[in-house]
Write an enzyme that holds these catalytic residues in place. Structure first.
Site, mmCIF file in Angstrom:
data_model
loop_
_atom_site.group_PDB
_atom_site.id
_atom_site.type_symbol
_atom_site.label_atom_id
_atom_site.label_comp_id
_atom_site.label_asym_id
_atom_site.label_seq_id
_atom_site.Cartn_x
_atom_site.Cartn_y
_atom_site.Cartn_z
ATOM 1 N N ALA A 58 5.119 -6.030 -2.049
ATOM 2 C CA ALA A 58 4.638 -6.001 -3.290
ATOM 3 C C ALA A 58 3.158 -6.269 -3.005
ATOM 4 O O ALA A 58 2.216 -5.483 -3.870
ATOM 5 C CB ALA A 58 5.319 -7.064 -4.140
ATOM 6 N N ALA A 61 1.641 -3.071 -1.661
ATOM 7 C CA ALA A 61 1.766 -1.986 -2.709
ATOM 8 C C ALA A 61 0.406 -2.257 -3.602
ATOM 9 O O ALA A 61 -0.335 -1.440 -4.161
ATOM 10 C CB ALA A 61 2.835 -1.870 -3.409
ATOM 11 N N GLU A 62 0.364 -3.530 -4.350
ATOM 12 C CA GLU A 62 -0.408 -3.803 -5.353
ATOM 13 C C GLU A 62 -2.107 -3.782 -4.687
ATOM 14 O O GLU A 62 -2.953 -3.205 -5.509
ATOM 15 C CB GLU A 62 -0.285 -5.146 -5.909
ATOM 16 C CG GLU A 62 -1.489 -5.736 -6.918
ATOM 17 C CD GLU A 62 -0.858 -6.041 -8.160
ATOM 18 O OE1 GLU A 62 -1.600 -6.097 -9.181
ATOM 19 O OE2 GLU A 62 0.369 -6.220 -8.502
ATOM 20 N N THR A 63 -2.282 -4.121 -3.642
ATOM 21 C CA THR A 63 -3.502 -4.042 -2.911
ATOM 22 C C THR A 63 -3.910 -2.497 -3.097
ATOM 23 O O THR A 63 -5.024 -2.191 -3.418
ATOM 24 C CB THR A 63 -3.596 -4.838 -1.683
ATOM 25 O OG1 THR A 63 -3.239 -5.712 -1.476
ATOM 26 C CG2 THR A 63 -4.812 -4.430 -0.767
ATOM 27 N N SER A 66 -4.267 -0.826 -6.429
ATOM 28 C CA SER A 66 -5.349 -1.458 -7.117
ATOM 29 C C SER A 66 -6.663 -0.690 -6.440
ATOM 30 O O SER A 66 -7.590 -0.486 -7.412
ATOM 31 C CB SER A 66 -5.528 -2.958 -7.111
ATOM 32 O OG SER A 66 -4.466 -3.388 -7.829
#
Length: 141
Positions: A58, A61-63, A66
């Site tokens: 997660a 993925a978020e890094t 974004s």
């Protein structure tokens, strides 16, 4: 993460040693509005069974999602994670995982990205979807 894109508005490079992606060993290898790629070591990011932690997927993925949202944002806008979903398909036990974020939708107020994470053998370990909200950058950012 010395290779983090420096042209993104509002990014505090002076705090890079405190960024979660830095602590997890995430390295961005490519950044372009159409594709952001990064790697992350499995070692150091395990859950108690000796497998890559789902939260590590997660974070990767978020890094990169974004970063992709920020690269696609209109001038003066910053991207903030709004919703993240991850499906963990198979375990990674060692080596590196690689995440690739590609746009599904890029708009004026939101952007959505698909992130595919694979292991060293190219097998898909996780599929994620991130939606970011785009807000005005803080004055002076």
């Amino acid at each position: 993460m010395a290779n983090f894109p420096d042209r993104l508005p509002g990014v505090r490079h002076d705090l890079a040693d405190q960024w979660l992606p830095t602590r997890m060993g995430i390295e961005i290898k490519e950044w372009d509005p159409s594709r952001v790629v990064a790697t992350m070591p499995v070692a150091g990011n395990l859950q108690p069974y000796g497998l890559l932690h789902g939260g590590a997927n997660a974070t990767l993925a978020e890094t990169i999602g974004s970063v992709a949202a920020a690269l696609n944002a209109p001038p003066g806008r910053v991207a903030l994670g709004l919703e993240l979903s991850c499906t963990h398909h198979r375990a990674a036990r060692n080596g590196l995982v690689t995440g690739v974020a590609t746009p599904i939708h890029t708009g004026r107020s939101t952007s959505t990205f698909e992130i595919v994470i694979t292991d060293d053998e190219g097998k898909r370990t996780c599929t994620a979807r991130l939606t970011c909200v785009l807000r005005d950058a803080a004055p002076g950012a």
